[in-house]
Design an enzyme around this catalytic site. Sequence first.
Site, PDB file in Angstrom:
ATOM      1  N   ASP A   1      26.748   2.467 -17.190  1.00 12.00           N
ATOM      2  CA  ASP A   1      26.337   1.628 -18.323  1.00 12.00           C
ATOM      3  C   ASP A   1      26.700   0.179 -18.021  1.00 12.00           C
ATOM      4  O   ASP A   1      27.739  -0.077 -17.406  1.00 12.00           O
ATOM      5  CB  ASP A   1      27.105   2.078 -19.585  1.00 12.00           C
ATOM      6  CG  ASP A   1      26.253   2.011 -20.841  1.00 12.00           C
ATOM      7  OD1 ASP A   1      25.350   1.148 -20.885  1.00 12.00           O
ATOM      8  OD2 ASP A   1      26.486   2.800 -21.758  1.00 12.00           O
TER       9      ASP A   1
ATOM     10  N   HIS B   1      21.692  -7.147 -18.654  1.00 12.87           N
ATOM     11  CA  HIS B   1      22.479  -6.313 -19.572  1.00 12.87           C
ATOM     12  C   HIS B   1      22.842  -4.967 -18.959  1.00 12.87           C
ATOM     13  O   HIS B   1      23.707  -4.270 -19.482  1.00 12.87           O
ATOM     14  CB  HIS B   1      21.701  -6.101 -20.876  1.00 12.87           C
ATOM     15  CG  HIS B   1      21.648  -7.337 -21.726  1.00 12.87           C
ATOM     16  ND1 HIS B   1      22.510  -7.558 -22.779  1.00 12.87           N
ATOM     17  CD2 HIS B   1      20.874  -8.438 -21.658  1.00 12.87           C
ATOM     18  CE1 HIS B   1      22.256  -8.724 -23.330  1.00 12.87           C
ATOM     19  NE2 HIS B   1      21.251  -9.291 -22.664  1.00 12.87           N
TER      20      HIS B   1
HETATM   21  P1  ADQ Z   1      22.106   0.041 -24.853  1.00 12.89           P
HETATM   22  O1  ADQ Z   1      21.881   0.919 -23.676  1.00 12.89           O
HETATM   23  O2  ADQ Z   1      21.146   0.185 -25.968  1.00 12.89           O
HETATM   24  O3  ADQ Z   1      22.175  -1.493 -24.411  1.00 12.89           O
HETATM   25  P2  ADQ Z   1      24.904   0.091 -26.155  1.00 12.89           P
HETATM   26  O4  ADQ Z   1      25.626  -1.081 -25.644  1.00 12.89           O
HETATM   27  O5  ADQ Z   1      25.703   1.346 -26.164  1.00 12.89           O
HETATM   28  O6  ADQ Z   1      23.610   0.431 -25.365  1.00 12.89           O
HETATM   29  O7  ADQ Z   1      24.422  -0.091 -27.692  1.00 12.89           O
HETATM   30  C1  ADQ Z   1      23.832  -1.224 -28.143  1.00 12.89           C
HETATM   31  C2  ADQ Z   1      23.804  -1.237 -29.688  1.00 12.89           C
HETATM   32  O8  ADQ Z   1      23.006  -0.175 -30.197  1.00 12.89           O
HETATM   33  C3  ADQ Z   1      25.181  -1.112 -30.331  1.00 12.89           C
HETATM   34  O9  ADQ Z   1      25.345  -2.215 -31.196  1.00 12.89           O
HETATM   35  C4  ADQ Z   1      25.147   0.205 -31.101  1.00 12.89           C
HETATM   36  O10 ADQ Z   1      25.785   0.148 -32.365  1.00 12.89           O
HETATM   37  C5  ADQ Z   1      23.672   0.447 -31.307  1.00 12.89           C
HETATM   38  N1  ADQ Z   1      23.440   1.908 -31.278  1.00 12.89           N
HETATM   39  C6  ADQ Z   1      23.609   2.733 -30.227  1.00 12.89           C
HETATM   40  N2  ADQ Z   1      23.344   4.008 -30.591  1.00 12.89           N
HETATM   41  C7  ADQ Z   1      23.025   3.977 -31.899  1.00 12.89           C
HETATM   42  C8  ADQ Z   1      22.676   4.968 -32.864  1.00 12.89           C
HETATM   43  N3  ADQ Z   1      22.630   6.248 -32.516  1.00 12.89           N
HETATM   44  N4  ADQ Z   1      22.427   4.576 -34.136  1.00 12.89           N
HETATM   45  C9  ADQ Z   1      22.483   3.275 -34.463  1.00 12.89           C
HETATM   46  N5  ADQ Z   1      22.824   2.287 -33.612  1.00 12.89           N
HETATM   47  C10 ADQ Z   1      23.086   2.633 -32.348  1.00 12.89           C
HETATM   48  C11 ADQ Z   1      22.112  -2.283 -23.207  1.00 12.89           C
HETATM   49  C12 ADQ Z   1      22.972  -1.772 -22.033  1.00 12.89           C
HETATM   50  C13 ADQ Z   1      24.430  -1.674 -22.427  1.00 12.89           C
HETATM   51  C14 ADQ Z   1      24.922  -3.007 -22.987  1.00 12.89           C
HETATM   52  C15 ADQ Z   1      23.977  -3.549 -24.060  1.00 12.89           C
HETATM   53  C16 ADQ Z   1      24.347  -4.982 -24.485  1.00 12.89           C
HETATM   54  O11 ADQ Z   1      22.479  -0.517 -21.570  1.00 12.89           O
HETATM   55  O12 ADQ Z   1      25.223  -1.290 -21.304  1.00 12.89           O
HETATM   56  O13 ADQ Z   1      26.214  -2.833 -23.555  1.00 12.89           O
HETATM   57  O14 ADQ Z   1      22.636  -3.581 -23.585  1.00 12.89           O
HETATM   58  O15 ADQ Z   1      24.404  -5.832 -23.382  1.00 12.89           O
END
Ligand code: ADQ
Length: 468
Positions: free
Chosen positions: A361, A153
């Site tokens: 990311d 991921h």
């Molecule tokens: P993350 O680094 O956690 O995931 P991201 O893809 O931005 O990052 O977010 C994942 C989920 O978390 C989204 O559905 C979002 O809505 C939720 N989220 C983020 N911030 C939030 C907040 N402040 N409040 C509530 N919900 C929040 C990792 C990788 C990413 C990749 C994902 C999926 O780092 O690059 O996109 O996995 O593969």
Amino acid sequence: MTRLIVVSNRTPGKGPAAGGLAVALRKTLAEREGFWFGWSGKLVEKPQPAAAFEDIDGLSVAQIDLTKDDHHAYYAGFSNSILWPSFHLRLDLATIEAHWYEGYRRVNAQFAQALLPLIKPDDVIWVHDYHLIPLASELRNLGVRNRIGFYLHIPFPTIDTLFAIPHHHDLMRDLSRYDLVGMQAQRDVTAFTEFAEHQSPSSLSGDPLQWVDFSRTEIACFPIGSDPDAFARLAVSPAATKMVKRMERAMDGQKLILGVDRLDYSKGLPQRVEAYEKLLANDSRFRRNVHMLQVAPPSRDSIKEYREISETLDAMCGRVIGRFAEPDWSPLTYVKRAYGQASLAGLYRLAKVGLVTPLRDGMNLVAHEYVGAQDPADPGVLVLSRFAGAAEIFDTAILVNPFDTDETAEALRMALDMPLDERIARWQALMSAARRHNVEDWSKSFIDRLAPANASNSPTTRDILYVA
Ligand code: ADQ
């Protein structure tokens, strides 16, 4: 039909699924049969060797407990203090304590031992993320010959950064024991291929002549997405509308710039606040007319670097507020708590600018969700980092180098001044891209590639070759 076993560090919890990923995999599991396997979240002195099954909202979930010491070495240690910073090219933030590797491997071996009795001959196993890179090796060592896929991921690092990771040679060999390795972006496949094709003998590997043979492992790009149409519906749901109304009252005609992230140094939050500060400093007409809302709940706060980024952000937000606030106007709100998907969808819809500027990311699903939640007749503008995997998909966003805060400040100005017809044209292209890369197709395409009907080599003959 073959059963699907999804394996990840944590399993989905009770109640509404937090993210699109859990929803998509839940749906895939409901269609195929199978179960989700992972850590229960419990730390105990003597874990039972067998996994305990539980029905969680109709999903079959098998879980094991871990010891406190193993969990520390595996999760906070090797996974999140070595692999996470290195894979995000932040070796300066890595804490290299090579002994954590033993705990990392022990947990992977424990996962394999507990999973082994649950596997049937035709099952397909889909392993998720950097915590579990060695799982296929551990399963193969126990005699498992099923098709096993791995999805990363997060981004794949450059070769020199990879070489700074203790036991990187073992990790690459572990990846070669999967049938299929999926990455977020073409950039990651290219970095991986560079290693696979031109690997240099590592001085740390013990045997400088031992190379890893990837000829039986397929590496491909499977960009993850969200469910943009579900977000569009959610954005006009009663719960989202409640949030929109509440915020509209507070905004009183100001344009909202929104950031939504987990509080993580990879998300570029200090640079983002600095860019906003430059916007206000460069162009006084935005003062009193815009407001930035940053939602960033703390994560992994047992790790020093995460506590430090939290303190840095506190100080920067305080500085911007102190510099520009007036008795009846504040330039910025920083909220340190998570919101449910409906509230987020409401915030996304109201925001005139979605500011998504990670330094690096894997994908960034917030960018996808922001696009999905826009009003087609009056959409906001996505300002997106070139170093998010999402930039390969969303080329009609305003793409920025997040390290260059002047450029991001200028992108903010462009976004706030953008005429309606350009906003609509850019958003329509973004929405089509988000639909093309939706999360359901993502999981389907990965599983179709992994499933036996598409196998190019017999699972029983896949032994790893070493070329001296
Ligand atoms: P993350 O680094 O956690 O995931 P991201 O893809 O931005 O990052 O977010 C994942 C989920 O978390 C989204 O559905 C979002 O809505 C939720 N989220 C983020 N911030 C939030 C907040 N402040 N409040 C509530 N919900 C929040 C990792 C990788 C990413 C990749 C994902 C999926 O780092 O690059 O996109 O996995 O593969």
